[in-house]
Design an enzyme around this catalytic site. Structure first.
Site, short mmCIF file in Angstrom:
data_model
loop_
_atom_site.label_atom_id
_atom_site.label_comp_id
_atom_site.label_asym_id
_atom_site.label_seq_id
_atom_site.Cartn_x
_atom_site.Cartn_y
_atom_site.Cartn_z
N ASP A 140 0.78 -1.09 0.01
CA ASP A 140 -0.04 -0.02 0.44
C ASP A 140 0.77 1.14 0.48
OD1 ASP A 140 -2.37 -1.74 0.05
OD2 ASP A 140 -1.53 -1.70 2.29
N LYS A 170 2.91 2.03 -4.68
CA LYS A 170 3.42 1.09 -6.88
C LYS A 170 2.60 2.09 -7.24
CE LYS A 170 2.92 -3.09 -4.46
NZ LYS A 170 2.66 -2.74 -3.60
N GLY A 211 -4.27 -4.50 -4.42
CA GLY A 211 -5.50 -2.99 -4.87
C GLY A 211 -4.13 -1.56 -5.04
N HIS A 212 -4.48 -1.73 -6.56
CA HIS A 212 -3.89 -0.25 -7.35
C HIS A 212 -4.33 1.25 -6.83
CE1 HIS A 212 0.22 -3.01 -7.89
NE2 HIS A 212 -0.13 -3.18 -7.40
N GLN A 233 1.40 -6.54 -3.24
CA GLN A 233 1.73 -6.54 -1.74
C GLN A 233 2.97 -6.09 -1.40
OE1 GLN A 233 1.10 -9.92 -3.14
NE2 GLN A 233 -1.01 -8.30 -3.13
P1 IMP Z 1 -3.30 -13.00 1.21
O1 IMP Z 1 -3.10 -12.07 0.55
O2 IMP Z 1 -5.60 -12.35 0.79
O3 IMP Z 1 -4.25 -14.48 2.15
O4 IMP Z 1 -3.93 -12.16 2.74
C1 IMP Z 1 -2.46 -12.31 3.45
C2 IMP Z 1 -1.80 -10.82 4.31
O5 IMP Z 1 -1.53 -10.24 3.34
C3 IMP Z 1 -3.01 -10.38 5.28
O6 IMP Z 1 -2.45 -9.80 6.29
C4 IMP Z 1 -3.74 -9.45 4.12
O7 IMP Z 1 -4.64 -8.01 4.94
C5 IMP Z 1 -2.18 -8.44 3.21
N1 IMP Z 1 -2.46 -8.32 2.42
C6 IMP Z 1 -2.73 -9.11 1.48
N2 IMP Z 1 -2.84 -8.06 -0.26
C7 IMP Z 1 -2.29 -6.87 0.77
C8 IMP Z 1 -2.31 -5.90 -0.55
O8 IMP Z 1 -2.29 -5.41 -1.59
N3 IMP Z 1 -2.40 -4.84 0.54
C9 IMP Z 1 -2.07 -4.58 1.84
N4 IMP Z 1 -2.00 -5.58 2.57
C10 IMP Z 1 -2.19 -6.62 2.24
#
Ligand code: IMP
Length: 435
Positions: free
Chosen positions: A24, A27, A49-50, A234
């Site tokens: 977040d 990027k 989410g970009h 991420q």
């Molecule tokens: P998952 O990727 O949905 O399996 O979630 C695993 C962890 O990564 C959780 O803590 C989510 O909130 C975090 N997470 C997944 N995608 C993002 C992102 O794009 N930004 C920030 N945190 C993320």
């Protein structure tokens, strides 16, 4: 030189944009600025989410790469991404409907598909784990990757096969037994899969021409001198291996993710730019040593608009954490930093920075392994820096920043030990400048 001209130069070659924190960091904005020839999304899926704000409006992209707004660019969803084909289709169609000239898209034939059973299995697990839940985005990411490493499941290339329908229902039958074994409602799964299949049928006309051998294409494009820009999902601290497992995602946001989706070796990568905010945020569960549960935390949350683009959940906020960010930058292979959202700190009298962790009698200015048990116990050791109490939103070069803002940037640069070459002071593409 205009910002765009500078960017053309800066993003030449093989460049990767990742995040040295928990994601977040912005990027999408950097990729939107740097897109030249080819943009490739490398890891994760629609959990990311970009946010992109440009002349066409404000957009929240999940699966479509952020280079999409440049019609001269080829956007690739790489083989390390887990792809919900309907999510991609819907996002792409929504952009088409706005009459924006879009980039061409390719989807990796060997990317694993996220299908209705993945979300269902994930939801069952998160509920069953109760207190021990990971706080995932609920998009089925972990289960699609689990099937991939288990060497089962369907990949995008299967959509092209004449017997896809048979393959889909065979897989549904297998997955429904898993759902049932987990105490889930298998007839609900059959219903959802049925609806999904009907929608997928109508999306196929758009998707099939995009599905191809993207690794071969990327290799050839690179060989022919085209610039390749990788776009991570991420952040480094959520890496499956380097993060505080199990509070991580199931993929590799750092340079390894770029290698997986492209087949490029580290020697072929010219630059790894890690975005970093001048404070920390985290979504979901897991340790966050500098988390603030006070007015400062609320202020960072409100000014920084720190809400998840994918889930709408509030992001946890805290002061900048040097040991974590330095570790994230290092393990992601970063060669430089893009500092985003500097303007969020404009109103603070004082700014704290965690320069080391304390645990029992030990002090750790650096860490070499982000173990969950260790991270749960550490106490942050702070240095306090003066704020600048002036708006930086309209500033477009480093020398014009208030002195304390320049000092703050230089302080972070020295602590992270990487050059901060790009700075942004607002969400719009133009609110970015080179140092
Ligand atoms: P998952 O990727 O949905 O399996 O979630 C695993 C962890 O990564 C959780 O803590 C989510 O909130 C975090 N997470 C997944 N995608 C993002 C992102 O794009 N930004 C920030 N945190 C993320």
């Amino acid at each position: 030189m205009t910002l765009e001209e500078q960017a053309k130069d800066y993003f030449k070659g093989v460049v990767y944009v990742t995040d040295s924190q928990w994601g977040d960091g912005g990027k999408g904005k950097i990729v939107d600025l740097g897109a030249r020839d080819v943009v490739v999304k490398t890891n994760g899926g629609d959990n990311s989410g970009h946010t992109v704000c440009n002349k066409y409006g404000d957009f929240a992209l999940h699966l479509v790469p952020a280079g999409i707004f440049n019609p001269d660019v080829l956007c690739i969803v790489g083989s390390g991404v887990v792809v919900n084909p309907l999510q991609f289709f819907n996002e792409y169609q929504a952009l088409l409907a706005k009459n924006i000239p879009l980039a061409k898209c390719q989807l990796a034939e060997d990317a694993q598909m996220i299908l209705p059973w993945h979300k269902m299995r994930e939801n069952l697990k998160e509920v069953a784990r109760g207190e021990g839940k990971i706080g995932t985005t609920g998009k089925g990411i972990g289960y699609a990757y689990a099937d991939w490493t288990e060497r089962v499941g369907l990949q995008l290339g299967n959509l092209k096969k004449t017997n896809f329908e048979e393959l889909f229902w065979k897989e549904c039958s297998y997955q429904s037994r898993l759902v049932q074994a987990m105490g889930g409602n298998s007839s609900q799964l059959w219903d959802e899969a049925g609806k999904f299949f009907v929608d997928l049928k109508s999306a196929k006309e758009t998707l099939l021409p995009m599905i191809t051998d993207t690794k071969s294409n990327l290799g050839r494009l690179k060989q022919n001198g085209y610039s390749i820009l990788g776009e991570a999902g991420q952040g480094a601290l959520l890496d499956l291996d380097f993060g505080s497992w199990p509070y991580v995602t199931s993929s590799h946001p750092g340079m390894i993710g770029f290698m997986i989706s492209t087949g490029f070796s580290p020697r072929e990568i010219d630059k790894v730019i890690a975005v970093m905010k001048p404070y920390m945020t985290r979504i979901g569960e897991g340790p966050m040593p500098t988390e603030l549960n006070d007015d400062f935390g609320q202020q960072l949350h409100d000014i920084g608009k720190e809400k998840g683009v994918t889930t709408g959940r509030d992001r946890r906020c805290g002061w900048f954490d040097v040991p974590a960010t330095e570790y994230g930058a290092r393990t992601s292979g970063a060669t430089e930093i893009a500092l985003t959202k500097l303007d969020v700190l404009d109103d603070f009298d004082q700014i704290k920075v965690c320069v080391a962790y304390r645990i029992e009698n030990g002090m750790y200015p650096r860490i070499y392994h982000m173990r969950n048990e260790f991270m749960q116990k550490v106490e942050p050791v702070y240095e306090v820096l003066p704020g600048w109490k002036k708006s930086t939103k309209e500033i477009r070069n480093f020398a014009d920043l208030p002195e304390n803002a320049r000092n703050y940037v230089n302080f972070l640069q020295a602590k992270i030990d990487l050059p901060i070459n790009l700075i942004s002071v607002g969400p719009h593409r133009d609110a970015t400048f080179f140092r």
